[in-house]
Design a protein around this motif. Sequence first.
Motif, PDB file in Angstrom:
ATOM      1  N   LEU A 150       6.425   3.089  -8.161  1.00 46.45           N
ATOM      2  CA  LEU A 150       6.205   2.041  -6.854  1.00 46.45           C
ATOM      3  C   LEU A 150       6.499   2.647  -5.567  1.00 46.45           C
ATOM      4  O   LEU A 150       7.539   3.285  -5.844  1.00 46.45           O
ATOM      5  CB  LEU A 150       6.825   0.694  -7.255  1.00 46.45           C
ATOM      6  CG  LEU A 150       6.047  -0.386  -7.846  1.00 46.45           C
ATOM      7  CD1 LEU A 150       6.861  -1.463  -7.902  1.00 46.45           C
ATOM      8  CD2 LEU A 150       4.839  -0.601  -7.723  1.00 46.45           C
ATOM      9  N   LEU A 151       5.836   2.392  -4.414  1.00 45.10           N
ATOM     10  CA  LEU A 151       6.267   3.091  -3.249  1.00 45.10           C
ATOM     11  C   LEU A 151       7.510   2.751  -2.710  1.00 45.10           C
ATOM     12  O   LEU A 151       8.544   3.658  -2.303  1.00 45.10           O
ATOM     13  CB  LEU A 151       5.102   2.375  -2.242  1.00 45.10           C
ATOM     14  CG  LEU A 151       5.330   2.800  -0.963  1.00 45.10           C
ATOM     15  CD1 LEU A 151       5.021   4.621  -1.035  1.00 45.10           C
ATOM     16  CD2 LEU A 151       4.256   2.498  -0.132  1.00 45.10           C
ATOM     17  N   SER A 152       8.015   1.628  -3.058  1.00 48.54           N
ATOM     18  CA  SER A 152       9.468   1.041  -2.673  1.00 48.54           C
ATOM     19  C   SER A 152      10.450   1.794  -3.302  1.00 48.54           C
ATOM     20  O   SER A 152      11.419   2.435  -2.771  1.00 48.54           O
ATOM     21  CB  SER A 152       9.473  -0.551  -2.375  1.00 48.54           C
ATOM     22  OG  SER A 152       9.258  -1.156  -3.657  1.00 48.54           O
ATOM     23  N   LEU A 153      10.358   2.159  -4.609  1.00 54.79           N
ATOM     24  CA  LEU A 153      11.238   2.489  -5.523  1.00 54.79           C
ATOM     25  C   LEU A 153      11.336   3.920  -5.164  1.00 54.79           C
ATOM     26  O   LEU A 153      12.252   4.729  -5.130  1.00 54.79           O
ATOM     27  CB  LEU A 153      10.921   2.356  -6.926  1.00 54.79           C
ATOM     28  CG  LEU A 153      11.062   0.820  -7.366  1.00 54.79           C
ATOM     29  CD1 LEU A 153      10.502   0.818  -8.948  1.00 54.79           C
ATOM     30  CD2 LEU A 153      12.360   0.464  -7.179  1.00 54.79           C
ATOM     31  N   GLN A 154      10.098   4.668  -4.671  1.00 56.30           N
ATOM     32  CA  GLN A 154      10.068   5.921  -4.491  1.00 56.30           C
ATOM     33  C   GLN A 154      10.824   6.182  -3.360  1.00 56.30           C
ATOM     34  O   GLN A 154      11.476   7.279  -3.099  1.00 56.30           O
ATOM     35  CB  GLN A 154       8.550   6.620  -4.448  1.00 56.30           C
ATOM     36  CG  GLN A 154       7.797   6.640  -5.810  1.00 56.30           C
ATOM     37  CD  GLN A 154       8.509   7.489  -6.837  1.00 56.30           C
ATOM     38  OE1 GLN A 154       9.551   8.159  -6.675  1.00 56.30           O
ATOM     39  NE2 GLN A 154       8.424   7.002  -7.961  1.00 56.30           N
ATOM     40  N   ILE A 155      10.747   5.538  -2.287  1.00 57.01           N
ATOM     41  CA  ILE A 155      11.114   5.764  -1.026  1.00 57.01           C
ATOM     42  C   ILE A 155      12.847   5.648  -1.134  1.00 57.01           C
ATOM     43  O   ILE A 155      13.557   6.453  -0.705  1.00 57.01           O
ATOM     44  CB  ILE A 155      10.883   4.486   0.013  1.00 57.01           C
ATOM     45  CG1 ILE A 155       9.193   4.696   0.188  1.00 57.01           C
ATOM     46  CG2 ILE A 155      11.601   4.867   1.374  1.00 57.01           C
ATOM     47  CD1 ILE A 155       8.812   3.730   1.146  1.00 57.01           C
ATOM     48  N   ALA A 156      13.234   4.677  -2.011  1.00 58.93           N
ATOM     49  CA  ALA A 156      14.500   4.589  -2.356  1.00 58.93           C
ATOM     50  C   ALA A 156      15.323   5.794  -2.769  1.00 58.93           C
ATOM     51  O   ALA A 156      16.366   6.034  -2.397  1.00 58.93           O
ATOM     52  CB  ALA A 156      15.035   3.483  -2.884  1.00 58.93           C
ATOM     53  N   ILE A 187       9.414  -5.576   9.609  1.00 57.06           N
ATOM     54  CA  ILE A 187       9.999  -4.325   8.817  1.00 57.06           C
ATOM     55  C   ILE A 187      10.709  -4.749   7.638  1.00 57.06           C
ATOM     56  O   ILE A 187      11.886  -5.322   7.654  1.00 57.06           O
ATOM     57  CB  ILE A 187      10.906  -3.609   9.778  1.00 57.06           C
ATOM     58  CG1 ILE A 187      10.290  -3.495  11.138  1.00 57.06           C
ATOM     59  CG2 ILE A 187      11.465  -2.377   9.092  1.00 57.06           C
ATOM     60  CD1 ILE A 187       9.272  -2.472  11.181  1.00 57.06           C
ATOM     61  N   PRO A 188      10.257  -4.109   6.356  1.00 51.41           N
ATOM     62  CA  PRO A 188      10.820  -4.496   5.087  1.00 51.41           C
ATOM     63  C   PRO A 188      12.414  -3.648   4.947  1.00 51.41           C
ATOM     64  O   PRO A 188      12.438  -2.479   5.615  1.00 51.41           O
ATOM     65  CB  PRO A 188      10.223  -4.206   3.876  1.00 51.41           C
ATOM     66  CG  PRO A 188       9.380  -3.142   4.558  1.00 51.41           C
ATOM     67  CD  PRO A 188       8.975  -3.154   5.864  1.00 51.41           C
ATOM     68  N   PRO A 189      13.323  -4.449   4.287  1.00 52.11           N
ATOM     69  CA  PRO A 189      14.696  -3.604   4.454  1.00 52.11           C
ATOM     70  C   PRO A 189      14.642  -2.177   3.951  1.00 52.11           C
ATOM     71  O   PRO A 189      15.421  -1.133   4.382  1.00 52.11           O
ATOM     72  CB  PRO A 189      15.320  -4.353   3.558  1.00 52.11           C
ATOM     73  CG  PRO A 189      14.650  -5.639   3.105  1.00 52.11           C
ATOM     74  CD  PRO A 189      13.392  -5.434   3.799  1.00 52.11           C
ATOM     75  N   ILE A 190      13.724  -1.858   2.926  1.00 57.16           N
ATOM     76  CA  ILE A 190      13.604  -0.502   2.316  1.00 57.16           C
ATOM     77  C   ILE A 190      13.392   0.354   3.405  1.00 57.16           C
ATOM     78  O   ILE A 190      13.806   1.519   3.468  1.00 57.16           O
ATOM     79  CB  ILE A 190      12.624  -0.691   1.095  1.00 57.16           C
ATOM     80  CG1 ILE A 190      12.432   0.861   0.635  1.00 57.16           C
ATOM     81  CG2 ILE A 190      11.363  -1.119   1.716  1.00 57.16           C
ATOM     82  CD1 ILE A 190      13.417   0.935  -0.597  1.00 57.16           C
TER      83      ILE A 190
END
Lengths: 284, 290
Positions: free
Chosen positions: A234-240, B108-111
Amino acid sequence: MRKIKKQKIYLLALLLPFILFVIGFEIGPLLAMIKNSFYADDGIQVTIDQYITIFQSDFYLQAIQNSLVISLFSAVVSVIIAVIAAYSITKFSQKIQNRLLMIANMTSNFEGIPLSFSYIILLGNNGLFTLLFAKLGWEVFADFNLYSWTGLILVYIYFQIPLAVMLIYPSYQGIKKQWKEASSLLGGSSFSFWRRIGIPVLLPSIVGTFSILFANAMGAYATAYALVGSNYNLLSLQIASLVASDVALKPQLGSALGVLLATTMIGAMWFNERMMRRIRRDLR
Amino acid sequence: MKVSLTFHKVIVGLLVIYLLIPLVGTFLFSIAGKWDHTILPESYTMKWYIELFQDERFYDAFRRTLFLIVMSVGLSVVIMLPTIFIITVYFSKWERLLQAVAMLPYGIPPIVGAVGLIKVYSNGPIQIAGTPWILIGAYFITILPFMYQGIRNSLRTLNAVQLVDAAELLGASKFQAFRTVVFPNIISGILVSTLLSVALLFSEFAMANLLVGGRFETIQIYLADKLNSSGHLTSAIVITYYSMVLLLTGIVLKLTLKNEKNDVVSNEKRVLSFFKKQYRHKNTAVEGEK
């Protein structure tokens, strides 16, 4: 005159802490991220390579696609459920309506890590329902795997529904009883009322709610993190994992993905605002 | 007609059951002794809660979360109150700019926020990445929209500008006008946004995990870490944590209702307008981004 000027300077000085915080923790980091996304991995060379990398990499395109699909899907399902449920809610007495909205408000706070955990003990490998279904011999659920695409969608829909109900519910108040009476006096059926009057009036708020839910799902991180860890793309997991993991730190690439995510979110919010403008004009 | 009401009852009933099952399930699991193959637990026990309340790590995590919340919410009140007051009363031409800046964090999401924060603070003159200080700054921004809305709305309903003018005409200094006239009248309005912010930060995980992680274990990080250990104990944590969030939002709801009772709002519209207000929050978020 001079006294007033001096006073103004004092007042401006009082604004300084706020300005410092906003620059230091809001505007500054945002600009730093945008700037950083235009650097090569070494952080020295200015380039748009990071964006090219993303759009040429099946892996990151898949992450973006997965995020888009899960956000669209969970938003569509939740909006449909909320439109029906919110309408049903309006059929009850005011007291019960308030209670029901209270429940929606209450469960909308149940999200992130606690929510994922709750699903794990209910539907995980050794979950209560999983064991129960196995014992009852319900084959349909035998293949169900919570730590997968289906599980993720299920949990996303759960945290979207209360929000959707709370957002859609007020717009039913805009549909006046008199309209229904007028429509039926002119020979319209209940179906034609909804098709020609009800749904068109609700539409802007439905679309607006949809874009809020979409953005909500795009930015969601904790829920997915707790449920699938880094096993799912997932995009958010990859960014993290690009900016804060123990392995393979690539902050520039992470920044570029972050810029893309923020752009999608702001796009969705902008869309929502357009729709809200419409509903305001319609109702006033 | 009667048939259709049954239909609505079924729909709403299903919705409520669907929404409450995870909560009830977690609660039952937290007080269950033996529970393998039955619909309800075979025996009940309080031992998970007893174990939880003897866990030093839980208290430490709780204390750290509390520290972060008190610092960032406190800082926010102390900074935002004069800022919004000064801008509304003396520099009203900047109001739109303030609104834009204050509402931006909604979009803006926290991530995404975390990406920039890591970049700015992991090297360079101020290296606070990985320490709680960066979280306090980040949380200050996270709750900015709530605090802004709450304080601004209180000032508006109070007609603060006219009040200050009147006070100054009567010979009060600016500070006196603020302290004795404006401040006592907006406390309850600020209380609501403060509590909302506290509830929000209580359940904040993304920033905490990305910016600091295990180096400063908050209640959410602790929870995430416990996810794979004893399910019963974790259920007890989830329920304890969730009760606190509920308590906070419950107080917020009560206060909001009480505030609106004072205004001329018809009885039936009260709860509704609370939700509408939340809705409006989201809308102004977007207006602020332009």
